[in-house]
Design an enzyme around this catalytic site. Structure first.
Site, PDB file in Angstrom:
ATOM      1  CE  LYS A   1      -3.763  -2.488   2.129  1.00 24.77           C
ATOM      2  NZ  LYS A   1      -4.409  -2.955   3.347  1.00 24.77           N
TER       3      LYS A   1
ATOM      4  CD  GLN B   1      -3.454  -4.605   6.505  1.00 26.46           C
ATOM      5  OE1 GLN B   1      -3.337  -3.630   5.762  1.00 26.46           O
ATOM      6  NE2 GLN B   1      -4.088  -5.704   6.134  1.00 26.46           N
TER       7      GLN B   1
ATOM      8  CG  ASP C   1     -10.033  -0.768   4.771  1.00 28.91           C
ATOM      9  OD1 ASP C   1      -9.757  -1.029   3.590  1.00 28.91           O
ATOM     10  OD2 ASP C   1      -9.365  -1.164   5.749  1.00 28.91           O
TER      11      ASP C   1
END
Ligand code: NAD
Length: 292
Positions: free
Chosen positions: A52, A96, A119
């Site tokens: 990322k 994460q 997200d």
């Protein structure tokens, strides 16, 4: 038979994003920023986070990874998220997953400012998605819909789709997005009986079970479109999908490979969500992100 090249589609998205960020830079404006929070040292998570970071850098997006120790408490993490929520230089916050056992994942996701929830896991954003309101859509499902669009599957009226898997991050949201695009959707999971028969009726098969070669050629209707979300590492560390690719490609009209399919799309959608959140933060749009 067409291979749905996720890597290529993702690159096209990233090229466009890069161009937009170059324009933002030339205008001397604030650069969009994604902050990734990584708790502990899960090797797979560390790889995802590095990917990322690289993807952000490649398109000129600002990025920062905050690496926290494995023993980080819930309170410490919530305090950090609160700081990021109030930091006007931050457009996207991504924690994460998975987080260590002492941390309540849902509480953490709910603490993220929904306008920075790139997200798309905050319940407010999940709820908006359910009622087809513009919002930050979860990256993997959004990427899958883009892949379908790339082969002309936009309006899915009259199409039957099956989603294998019912997780909050892939199965359920992708089923919802297919439904929003007018497909008739079946969701199958580990307790479904006769998945193969359900699968044979489907024009679109989305495999997101995390079971290597679960989907066999004789499950597939001639000419169906197959998207393989699965990413399981075998003993040699090789990435394997949920679909028996070599056999299924003989029956499908289009199929996505693993690797090089859904994975790159997920990252591209994360970058896109961050840019859309930035535009919203800069006053360009009311909602953080948009529909597919
Ligand atoms: P999960 O483990 O949370 O959910 C798996 C789902 O599959 C469950 O709903 C379960 O009921 C179902 N399932 C398990 N075994 C099954 C079987 N034999 N038959 C039918 N259904 C079965 O996983 P997830 O987070 O949804 O991820 C699914 C897969 O997709 C994993 O391989 C994961 O690594 C991969 N993934 C890839 C990306 C990407 O960007 N490429 C993103 C997210 C997840």
């Amino acid at each position: 038979m067409q291979i749905i090249d996720g890597k290529k589609i993702a690159q096209e998205v990233k090229d466009q994003l890069k161009e937009t960020i170059e324009q933002i830079t030339m205008q001397g404006k604030r650069i969009p920023q994604l902050v990734v929070v990584l708790v502990g040292e899960n090797p797979a998570s560390m790889t995802y986070v590095r990917n990322k970071e690289r993807a952000c850098e490649a398109i000129g997006m600002k990025t920062k990874t905050l690496r926290l120790k494995e023993e980080t408490t819930q309170e410490e993490l919530l305090t950090l998220i609160d700081q990021l929520n109030h930091d006007p230089s931050v457009d996207g916050i991504l924690v994460q997953l998975p987080v260590p056992a002492q941390i309540n994942e849902q509480q953490v996701l709910q603490a993220i400012d929904p306008s920075k929830d790139v997200d798309g896991f905050h319940p407010l954003n999940v709820g908006k998605m359910m009622i087809n309101e513009a919002t930050c859509l979860p990256c993997t499902p959004k990427g899958i819909l883009r892949m379908l669009q790339s082969i002309g599957y936009e309006d899915l009226s009259g199409k039957r789709a099956i989603v294998i898997g019912r997780s909050n991050i892939v199965g359920k949201p992708v089923a919802q997005l297919l439904l929003a695009n007018h497909a008739t959707v079946t969701i199958a999971h580990s307790r479904t009986k006769g998945i193969e028969n359900l699968c044979r009726e489907a024009d679109i098969v989305i495999a997101a079970a995390g079971v290597v070669k679960l989907v066999k050629a004789d499950w597939i209707k001639e000419g169906a479109v197959v998207i393989d979300v699965g990413t399981t590492r075998d003993e040699q560390g090789k990435l394997c999908g949920d679909v028996d690719f070599e056999a299924v490609k003989e029956k499908a009209s289009a199929i996505s490979p693993v690797p090089g399919g859904v994975g790159p799309m997920t990252i591209a959608m994360l970058l896109e969500n961050t840019l859309q959140a930035y535009i919203a933060h800069e006053g360009g749009r009311e909602n953080g992100c948009t529909t597919v």
